[in-house]
Each structure stands twice: as C-alpha cells, then as structure tokens.
Design a protein around this motif. Structure first.
Motif, PDB file in Angstrom:
ATOM      1  N   GLU A   1       5.229  33.520  -6.832  1.00 16.70           N
ATOM      2  CA  GLU A   1       4.024  33.480  -7.666  1.00 16.70           C
ATOM      3  C   GLU A   1       4.249  34.143  -9.011  1.00 16.70           C
ATOM      4  OE1 GLU A   1       0.373  34.737  -5.930  1.00 16.70           O
ATOM      5  OE2 GLU A   1       0.500  33.261  -4.313  1.00 16.70           O
ATOM      6  N   ARG A   2       5.231  35.045  -9.067  1.00 18.07           N
ATOM      7  CA  ARG A   2       5.509  35.781 -10.309  1.00 18.07           C
ATOM      8  C   ARG A   2       6.984  35.633 -10.677  1.00 18.07           C
ATOM      9  NH1 ARG A   2       1.650  39.609 -11.656  1.00 18.07           N
ATOM     10  NH2 ARG A   2       3.202  40.847 -12.757  1.00 18.07           N
ATOM     11  N   LEU A   3       7.206  35.428 -11.962  1.00 23.90           N
ATOM     12  CA  LEU A   3       8.566  35.427 -12.497  1.00 23.90           C
ATOM     13  C   LEU A   3       8.563  36.500 -13.570  1.00 23.90           C
ATOM     14  CD1 LEU A   3      11.384  34.255 -12.564  1.00 23.90           C
ATOM     15  CD2 LEU A   3      10.543  32.415 -14.023  1.00 23.90           C
ATOM     16  N   ASP A   4       9.060  37.688 -13.182  1.00 26.41           N
ATOM     17  CA  ASP A   4       8.938  38.845 -14.065  1.00 26.41           C
ATOM     18  C   ASP A   4      10.168  39.732 -13.974  1.00 26.41           C
ATOM     19  OD1 ASP A   4       8.622  40.186 -11.627  1.00 26.41           O
ATOM     20  OD2 ASP A   4       6.454  40.318 -11.819  1.00 26.41           O
ATOM     21  N   ALA A   5      10.058  40.931 -14.500  1.00 28.06           N
ATOM     22  CA  ALA A   5      11.197  41.853 -14.566  1.00 28.06           C
ATOM     23  C   ALA A   5      11.785  42.157 -13.183  1.00 28.06           C
ATOM     24  CB  ALA A   5      10.775  43.150 -15.251  1.00 28.06           C
ATOM     25  N   HIS A   6      10.995  42.032 -12.129  1.00 26.02           N
ATOM     26  CA  HIS A   6      11.474  42.362 -10.794  1.00 26.02           C
ATOM     27  C   HIS A   6      12.399  41.306 -10.208  1.00 26.02           C
ATOM     28  CE1 HIS A   6       7.863  44.980 -11.057  1.00 26.02           C
ATOM     29  NE2 HIS A   6       8.756  45.834 -10.584  1.00 26.02           N
ATOM     30  N   ASN A   7      12.268  40.055 -10.646  1.00 23.77           N
ATOM     31  CA  ASN A   7      13.076  39.012 -10.013  1.00 23.77           C
ATOM     32  C   ASN A   7      13.745  38.037 -10.981  1.00 23.77           C
ATOM     33  OD1 ASN A   7      10.877  37.494 -10.843  1.00 23.77           O
ATOM     34  ND2 ASN A   7      10.135  37.059  -8.786  1.00 23.77           N
ATOM     35  N   SER A   8      13.488  38.166 -12.272  1.00 24.64           N
ATOM     36  CA  SER A   8      14.025  37.185 -13.215  1.00 24.64           C
ATOM     37  C   SER A   8      15.552  37.203 -13.287  1.00 24.64           C
ATOM     38  CB  SER A   8      13.428  37.393 -14.604  1.00 24.64           C
ATOM     39  OG  SER A   8      13.716  38.684 -15.088  1.00 24.64           O
TER      40      SER A   8
ATOM     41  N   SER B   1       6.102  25.066 -10.248  1.00 24.71           N
ATOM     42  CA  SER B   1       4.757  24.768  -9.734  1.00 24.71           C
ATOM     43  C   SER B   1       4.129  25.934  -8.980  1.00 24.71           C
ATOM     44  CB  SER B   1       4.781  23.529  -8.835  1.00 24.71           C
ATOM     45  OG  SER B   1       5.709  23.691  -7.786  1.00 24.71           O
ATOM     46  N   ASP B   2       4.920  26.798  -8.350  1.00 27.61           N
ATOM     47  CA  ASP B   2       4.382  27.936  -7.592  1.00 27.61           C
ATOM     48  C   ASP B   2       4.175  29.179  -8.451  1.00 27.61           C
ATOM     49  OD1 ASP B   2       4.365  26.395  -5.309  1.00 27.61           O
ATOM     50  OD2 ASP B   2       6.253  27.205  -4.522  1.00 27.61           O
ATOM     51  N   VAL B   3       4.743  29.194  -9.648  1.00 26.93           N
ATOM     52  CA  VAL B   3       4.688  30.377 -10.511  1.00 26.93           C
ATOM     53  C   VAL B   3       3.341  30.429 -11.225  1.00 26.93           C
ATOM     54  CG1 VAL B   3       5.751  31.583 -12.450  1.00 26.93           C
ATOM     55  CG2 VAL B   3       7.184  30.351 -10.817  1.00 26.93           C
ATOM     56  N   LYS B   4       2.604  31.513 -10.969  1.00 25.30           N
ATOM     57  CA  LYS B   4       1.285  31.694 -11.587  1.00 25.30           C
ATOM     58  C   LYS B   4       1.315  32.694 -12.736  1.00 25.30           C
ATOM     59  CE  LYS B   4      -1.127  30.506  -7.359  1.00 25.30           C
ATOM     60  NZ  LYS B   4      -1.963  30.969  -6.261  1.00 25.30           N
ATOM     61  N   PHE B   5       2.413  33.466 -12.825  1.00 20.39           N
ATOM     62  CA  PHE B   5       2.535  34.473 -13.877  1.00 20.39           C
ATOM     63  C   PHE B   5       3.990  34.552 -14.316  1.00 20.39           C
ATOM     64  CE2 PHE B   5       3.731  38.733 -15.209  1.00 20.39           C
ATOM     65  CZ  PHE B   5       2.820  38.972 -16.222  1.00 20.39           C
ATOM     66  N   ILE B   6       4.209  34.620 -15.626  1.00 22.49           N
ATOM     67  CA  ILE B   6       5.545  34.794 -16.165  1.00 22.49           C
ATOM     68  C   ILE B   6       5.463  35.800 -17.304  1.00 22.49           C
ATOM     69  CG2 ILE B   6       5.354  32.875 -17.805  1.00 22.49           C
ATOM     70  CD1 ILE B   6       8.346  32.251 -17.151  1.00 22.49           C
ATOM     71  N   ASP B   7       6.454  36.701 -17.377  1.00 23.46           N
ATOM     72  CA  ASP B   7       6.478  37.664 -18.488  1.00 23.46           C
ATOM     73  C   ASP B   7       7.713  37.405 -19.344  1.00 23.46           C
ATOM     74  OD1 ASP B   7       8.651  38.806 -17.168  1.00 23.46           O
ATOM     75  OD2 ASP B   7       7.685  40.736 -16.813  1.00 23.46           O
TER      76      ASP B   7
ATOM     77  N   GLN C   1       2.082  25.728 -14.256  1.00 19.09           N
ATOM     78  CA  GLN C   1       0.672  26.063 -14.130  1.00 19.09           C
ATOM     79  C   GLN C   1       0.108  26.287 -15.543  1.00 19.09           C
ATOM     80  OE1 GLN C   1      -1.209  26.458 -11.316  1.00 19.09           O
ATOM     81  NE2 GLN C   1       0.434  26.071  -9.858  1.00 19.09           N
ATOM     82  N   PRO C   2      -1.189  26.051 -15.754  1.00 23.75           N
ATOM     83  CA  PRO C   2      -1.768  26.217 -17.093  1.00 23.75           C
ATOM     84  C   PRO C   2      -1.507  27.586 -17.728  1.00 23.75           C
ATOM     85  CG  PRO C   2      -3.324  25.094 -15.675  1.00 23.75           C
ATOM     86  CD  PRO C   2      -2.162  25.522 -14.806  1.00 23.75           C
ATOM     87  N   ARG C   3      -1.608  28.640 -16.946  1.00 21.70           N
ATOM     88  CA  ARG C   3      -1.395  29.993 -17.480  1.00 21.70           C
ATOM     89  C   ARG C   3       0.053  30.193 -17.920  1.00 21.70           C
ATOM     90  NH1 ARG C   3      -3.065  35.580 -14.372  1.00 21.70           N
ATOM     91  NH2 ARG C   3      -2.463  36.973 -16.044  1.00 21.70           N
TER      92      ARG C   3
END
Length: 114
Positions: free
Chosen positions: A19-26, A49-55, A82-84
């Motif tokens: 759900e998140r693609l961020d500093a913890h797993n990118s 498609s499953d990613v709801k947040f990206i930093d 996703q739109p966000r």
C-alpha cells in the motif's frame, strides 16, 4: 516488500503488492529493478495498482530504474496508478518523464515498450 514478477508478451511485469512505497521499502524495489535489468530484462512495466501512497524515496527508486533501463537501451513504464499516486507524479512533473498507462494491457501494447 512484496513484489510479483512475471513475463508477458516479452516484457517483464513487476507488480508492487504494497500500500505504501516509501523510505522503508523503496530500496528493495530499486534493487529488484536493477537485478531484473542485470539478468537480461529489457522492457519493464511496473504496476502500482495496490500502491496508495508514494513519497520522494519511492519516486526516486522508480526514477533510478528508469535511468538504468534507458542506459541499457530498455524501457520502464508505469501502469495502473491510484489517483493519489498519479497526483504525486503530476506535482513533481515526473509524469513528463515516465510513460504512464491506465491499465496493464495498455502498457503491454504500447509502442513505448518495444
């Protein structure tokens, strides 16, 4: 990080199952893309498609993959945002760098992935 990799129509499809693609797993995604390219993958489609947040770290991992693919005369395109998440690409103007497709089938049949 949960990633699913398969080959379709001669392209390597990497589906990010988080759900998140961020500093913890990118960094894991960045390494996976690089490994795929080193093993001979040329044209990649990253499905978000499953990613709801990206930093910025997630954006950086994708950009690194894009650059590495380009250096190897390959491609890396994105699909199913996703739109966000899409709005983050638009805010950072990375939508001008990446080819972004609404559906996986669109990405697989595009000219951008040869």
């Amino acid at each position: 990080m949960r990633l699913e990799t398969q080959t379709q129509n001669g392209k390597v499809v990497i589906s990010v199952k988080e759900e998140r693609l961020d500093a913890h797993n990118s960094s894991e995604l960045k390494e996976h893309i690089l490994k795929t390219l080193e093993e001979g993958g040329r044209d990649l489609v990253v499905v978000l498609s499953d990613v709801k947040f990206i930093d910025s770290s997630g954006l950086g991992a994708l950009l690194s993959g894009y650059k590495n693919a380009s250096q190897r005369s390959g491609t890396l395109v994105l699909s199913s945002l996703q739109p966000r998440v899409l709005s983050m690409f638009e805010l950072t103007r990375l939508n001008r760098v990446f080819e972004i497709y609404p559906r996986l089938q669109d990405a697989l049949s595009s000219q951008g992935v040869s």
